[in-house]
Design an enzyme around this catalytic site. Structure first.
Site, PDB file in Angstrom:
ATOM      1  N   ASN A 235      -1.919   8.967  -3.008  1.00  0.00           N
ATOM      2  CA  ASN A 235      -0.872   9.897  -3.450  1.00  0.00           C
ATOM      3  C   ASN A 235      -1.373  11.270  -3.001  1.00  0.00           C
ATOM      4  OD1 ASN A 235       0.693   7.918  -4.694  1.00  0.00           O
ATOM      5  ND2 ASN A 235      -0.459   8.080  -6.601  1.00  0.00           N
ATOM      6  N   LYS A 312       0.422   6.046   2.288  1.00  0.00           N
ATOM      7  CA  LYS A 312       1.288   5.414   1.293  1.00  0.00           C
ATOM      8  C   LYS A 312       2.654   6.051   1.490  1.00  0.00           C
ATOM      9  CE  LYS A 312       1.860   5.062  -3.773  1.00  0.00           C
ATOM     10  NZ  LYS A 312       1.174   5.173  -5.078  1.00  0.00           N
ATOM     11  N   GLU A 316       6.497   4.340  -4.772  1.00  0.00           N
ATOM     12  CA  GLU A 316       6.269   5.076  -6.019  1.00  0.00           C
ATOM     13  C   GLU A 316       6.506   6.572  -5.843  1.00  0.00           C
ATOM     14  OE1 GLU A 316       2.330   3.776  -7.296  1.00  0.00           O
ATOM     15  OE2 GLU A 316       3.249   2.050  -8.284  1.00  0.00           O
ATOM     16  N   LYS A 385      -2.446  -5.234  -0.481  1.00  0.00           N
ATOM     17  CA  LYS A 385      -3.189  -5.557  -1.704  1.00  0.00           C
ATOM     18  C   LYS A 385      -3.334  -7.072  -1.820  1.00  0.00           C
ATOM     19  CE  LYS A 385      -1.962  -1.510  -4.452  1.00  0.00           C
ATOM     20  NZ  LYS A 385      -1.497  -0.957  -5.736  1.00  0.00           N
ATOM     21  N   ASP A 390       0.126  -6.060  -8.177  1.00  0.00           N
ATOM     22  CA  ASP A 390      -0.730  -4.882  -8.259  1.00  0.00           C
ATOM     23  C   ASP A 390      -2.080  -5.130  -8.924  1.00  0.00           C
ATOM     24  OD1 ASP A 390      -1.638  -2.371  -8.090  1.00  0.00           O
ATOM     25  OD2 ASP A 390      -0.282  -1.488  -9.542  1.00  0.00           O
ATOM     26  N   GLU A 418      -8.844  -0.502 -13.106  1.00  0.00           N
ATOM     27  CA  GLU A 418      -7.572  -0.085 -13.704  1.00  0.00           C
ATOM     28  C   GLU A 418      -7.013  -1.127 -14.662  1.00  0.00           C
ATOM     29  OE1 GLU A 418      -4.569   0.742 -10.765  1.00  0.00           O
ATOM     30  OE2 GLU A 418      -3.044   1.178 -12.268  1.00  0.00           O
ATOM     31  N   TRP A 568       8.641  -1.543 -13.940  1.00  0.00           N
ATOM     32  CA  TRP A 568       7.424  -0.955 -14.483  1.00  0.00           C
ATOM     33  C   TRP A 568       7.162  -1.492 -15.893  1.00  0.00           C
ATOM     34  CZ3 TRP A 568       8.194   4.935 -12.893  1.00  0.00           C
ATOM     35  CH2 TRP A 568       7.824   5.071 -11.543  1.00  0.00           C
TER      36      TRP A 568
HETATM   37  O1  GCW Z   1      -1.654   0.285  -9.291  1.00  0.00           O
HETATM   38  C1  GCW Z   1      -0.887   1.376  -8.992  1.00  0.00           C
HETATM   39  C2  GCW Z   1      -1.570   2.474  -9.711  1.00  0.00           C
HETATM   40  C3  GCW Z   1      -1.249   3.815  -9.113  1.00  0.00           C
HETATM   41  C4  GCW Z   1      -1.601   3.742  -7.627  1.00  0.00           C
HETATM   42  C5  GCW Z   1      -0.735   2.671  -6.990  1.00  0.00           C
HETATM   43  C6  GCW Z   1      -1.033   2.506  -5.512  1.00  0.00           C
HETATM   44  C7  GCW Z   1      -2.481   5.473  -6.258  1.00  0.00           C
HETATM   45  O2  GCW Z   1      -1.219   2.432 -11.059  1.00  0.00           O
HETATM   46  O3  GCW Z   1      -2.004   4.785  -9.778  1.00  0.00           O
HETATM   47  O4  GCW Z   1      -1.416   4.980  -6.997  1.00  0.00           O
HETATM   48  O5  GCW Z   1      -0.989   1.452  -7.603  1.00  0.00           O
HETATM   49  O6  GCW Z   1      -1.787   1.615  -5.180  1.00  0.00           O
HETATM   50  O7  GCW Z   1      -0.518   3.267  -4.705  1.00  0.00           O
END
Ligand code: GCW
Length: 729
Positions: A235, A312, A316, A385, A390, A418, A568
């Site tokens: 971000n 990115k 989001e 990922k 996530d 996280e 979310w």
């Molecule tokens: O898992 C989510 C996180 C965000 C993160 C996003 C991503 C950096 O909660 O904080 O942002 O993934 O991977 O872009």
């Protein structure tokens, strides 16, 4: 008897004092604070083995004049003096019993013997015992200085873990080319999803003020083969590309270069507008293209070996090519073209999903990127990922693995915790990484593992890579919890060679970081190896996912239904109702299984053949559904697993307690305190989730399990406005 209120209170106070006494007993606890990571060079036990090490390695010589050669000299001097109590660099190879250097720099007579065993990779190394001038000599050699550095760390590991050093013949090269840490560090030093203090990059004092920590960061990474670092959050703040910040980036790049570490930056797609004064950031616009080309040139003037960009986009809320009606390929290629003349790459993230798409979230990345296969420039990697949602405690693999034969996919793992307990839960991620890497995609028939997809061997791709979202911060011990250093360590080791076992790597890490006592090593290794499954049980058993607290992601929050986007909200993911629990992603539901190759697709379509640990990821099952392995009903199994997970944390904590005599007092105490928190939080997860799901199941908690500590309402009202690592700060 009637208790006098005042006396009662005094009594309680007295009790508190008594109970806190053990903590007060030692007000100054000294010991290993964890700063040295796994690069502890304390004396090896004085025995036969130590004597051998001394004979073989105390007299050494490093050839070459490069900065990297100097780094090797410094490391060996420091390490061997510490480990062996003596270290004597000698001038010229004739006096040395350990010779380190690039093959090209070694004496001709040695070269011939070594040449044929040298790994093909530029970064690979060879450690070999040979006879030289009539005596045995250990040689560490490579094609490059950095290869020799990796080999030196390998030799030090051998000594640190007390392995035999006789007749060495170790040849090793990395299976993946790009091995990077992604730092989600903001320029104000807040780390998004960071739980170990603030960012280690002191942007304000850079480029002039240089901390020793920057060097130690580079040493630690080089010791496990990490060869790149993305310094800032995905971000991204556009300011990172301004001259002011690029000078700071340059300072770090200069420090890292001798350690074989390239610097990369996350960039904001709308930078041309935000800092370039342009009216658009449309990737097909000529001025925009020119802006990025000029920017790339400016960067490479300062940092000739700059690695490239991580992006990115359209995810989001981040800007991206989609804002201008362009595809991800058009966006990525525009940046790739700007970097190509300088040898840079683009790591384009596939983590995209949008509420407006009206497609189930787990399916969106595949739908978006699969059709673009073949459209990306050769210096673009898609960074995917491991799972389709996530970084959950357990996910199936992303269906993108294997689906893009013409586009190299980079793995993105999360190292920071996280979703796995921040920095107080002891969860070793080696088994999670291995589970993913070993999963068969069936893309080209059986044996098409994720590991083979990302190392390029499945589709014969020449670029390959892996990224780990860093768990590093400015805490004295780097990761907030000593055991979590192992996750940084195992990431690097698997990035180098994904065929190594998670248990062996844990064993090495324990020996280098905590103790070489065999019995303690065995206990800790076992604990580490089960720790991830334990956490899955008390957080998200049977394939549950995304049921954590809102925003900060701290603790349980299966009831959360108020966030602005459906996808979310935890209720979107568990779909608990009177009938049952779980997300139907089978053909009777959203049919996400269709994105996998056969026979995985069919296997996941049917609850009977779906692995139990992913059952509720793919199926919505009745509360009385019979779990094959145990014969329990779904409800009873769910409760059982939550309680088992929490109980297992107690077992782990007890095992740790029993090691007190064998461990450094400070390390012991810190982990013990973290276990105290983990035990509480595991029960919190257990109680909150069981009570919440019970509203739907309408069934009792089976006999023999203790009652939840509080009511559901109590858990729902807990609030943590200052939980660490939040986004947008
Ligand atoms: O898992 C989510 C996180 C965000 C993160 C996003 C991503 C950096 O909660 O904080 O942002 O993934 O991977 O872009």
């Amino acid at each position: 008897m009637k208790i006098n209120y005042r006396t009662g209170r005094q009594f309680i106070c007295l009790l508190l004092v008594l109970f806190s006494f053990p903590l007060l007993a030692k007000s100054i606890l000294t010991g290993e604070d964890g700063y040295r990571l796994w690069l502890k060079y304390d004396p090896v036990k004085q025995d036969q083995q130590a004597e051998e090490y001394r004979q073989q390695f105390a007299h050494w010589q490093v050839s070459g004049k490069s900065q990297t050669a100097q780094v090797i000299r410094d490391e060996l001097e420091n390490a061997l003096t510490g480990l062996l109590g003596t270290s004597a660099p000698v001038a010229g190879t004739s006096g040395a019993s350990l010779i380190v250097g690039r093959l090209a720099e070694l004496p001709e007579s040695l070269r011939q013997a070594l040449k044929k065993n040298l790994p093909a990779s530029e970064e690979g190394y060879l450690i070999k015992t040979v006879s030289y001038q009539g005596r045995p000599v250990t040689v560490i050699t490579a094609k490059t200085d950095v290869g020799a550095l990796y080999g030196s760390f390998r030799l030090l590991r051998l000594i640190q873990t007390h392995q035999s050093s006789r007749s060495l013949n170790i040849a090793s090269g990395p299976k993946l080319k790009i091995r990077v840490l992604d730092h989600w560090d903001n320029l104000n030093r807040h780390i998004e999803r960071g739980y170990a203090g603030e960012s280690i990059w002191d942007w304000h004092k850079l480029p002039v003020y240089i901390y020793q920590r920057y060097y130690d960061y580079a040493r630690a990474n080089a010791s496990i083969g990490i060869n790149g670092t993305v310094l800032n959050n995905v971000n991204a703040d556009p300011l990172i590309l301004t001259p002011q910040y690029l000078d700071k980036v340059r300072a770090l790049a200069d420090i890292f270069r001798p350690y074989g570490i390239k610097v990369y930056l996350s960039v904001k797609f709308s930078s041309p507008q935000l800092i370039g004064g342009l009216k658009t950031s449309d990737p097909l616009n000529t001025q925009v293209k020119q802006w990025w080309q000029d920017k790339a040139r400016e960067i490479y003037q300062k940092i000739p070996d700059f690695g490239g960009f991580l992006v990115k986009a359209n995810s989001e809320g981040q800007p991206g090519p989609g804002d201008f009606g362009r595809t991800h390929a058009e966006g990525a290629n525009m940046l790739a073209d700007a970097l190509a003349p300088h040898g840079g790459i683009v790591m384009w993230r596939a983590f995209v999903y949008a509420n407006e798409k009206h497609e189930e979230r787990s399916k969106q990345a595949y739908s978006e990127f699969k059709p673009l296969d073949g459209q990306f420039r050769s210096n673009v990697l898609l960074q995917v990922k491991n799972g389709p949602i996530d970084f959950q405690p357990r996910e199936p693999i992303s269906p993108l693995f294997g689906a893009t034969p013409k586009t190299p996919l980079m793995m993105e793992f999360q190292i920071t915790m996280e979703y796995l307990g921040f920095s107080t839960h002891a969860v070793y991620l080696g088994p999670l990484y291995k589970e993913v890497l070993n999963t068969d995609t069936y893309a080209r028939g059986p044996g098409s593992t994720v590991a083979k997809v990302i190392d390029g061997s499945l589709f014969n791709q020449s670029v390959s890579g892996i990224a780990g979202v860093s768990d590093i911060g400015s805490d004295r011990n780097w990761t907030g919890h000593i055991l979590l250093q192992a996750n940084w360590y195992v990431f690097g080791r698997l990035a180098w060679d994904h065929s190594q076992s998670a248990a062996d790597i844990a064993g090495d890490w324990i020996r280098m970081t905590l103790t070489n006592d065999d019995q303690a090593v065995a206990t800790i290794e076992k604990m580490m190896m089960v720790s991830r499954e334990v956490a899955v049980n008390y957080m998200t058993p049977l394939g549950l996912h995304h049921i954590m607290g809102a925003d900060h992601h701290y603790g349980p929050g299966p009831w959360v239904d108020f966030l602005p986007r459906d996808d979310w909200n935890p209720v979107y993911y568990h779909k608990a109702d009177k009938y049952g629990l779980g997300f139907d992603r089978s053909p009777t539901g959203v049919n996400a299984v269709a994105q996998y190759f056969s026979p995985l697709r069919e296997q996941l379509s049917d609850p009977k053949t779906t692995p139990e640990n992913l059952l509720l990821w793919f199926h919505h099952l009745p509360w009385d559904y019979k779990i094959a392995s145990s014969g329990r009903t779904l409800w009873n199994e769910l409760v059982y697993r939550y309680y088992q997970g929490a109980a297992d944390v107690k077992v782990m904590a007890k095992q740790w307690q029993e090691l007190e005599d064998k461990l450094d007092p400070l390390q012991f105490q810190q982990v013990k305190m973290a276990f105290d928190i983990q035990q509480q939080e595991a029960e919190w997860w257990r109680d909150a989730c069981v009570l919440y799901f019970q509203q739907f199941s309408g069934r009792p908690i089976p006999e023999g399990f203790e009652k939840p500590h509080h009511t559901l309402a109590y858990y729902e009202h807990l609030s943590f406005p200052y939980a660490p690592g939040q986004s947008g700060r």
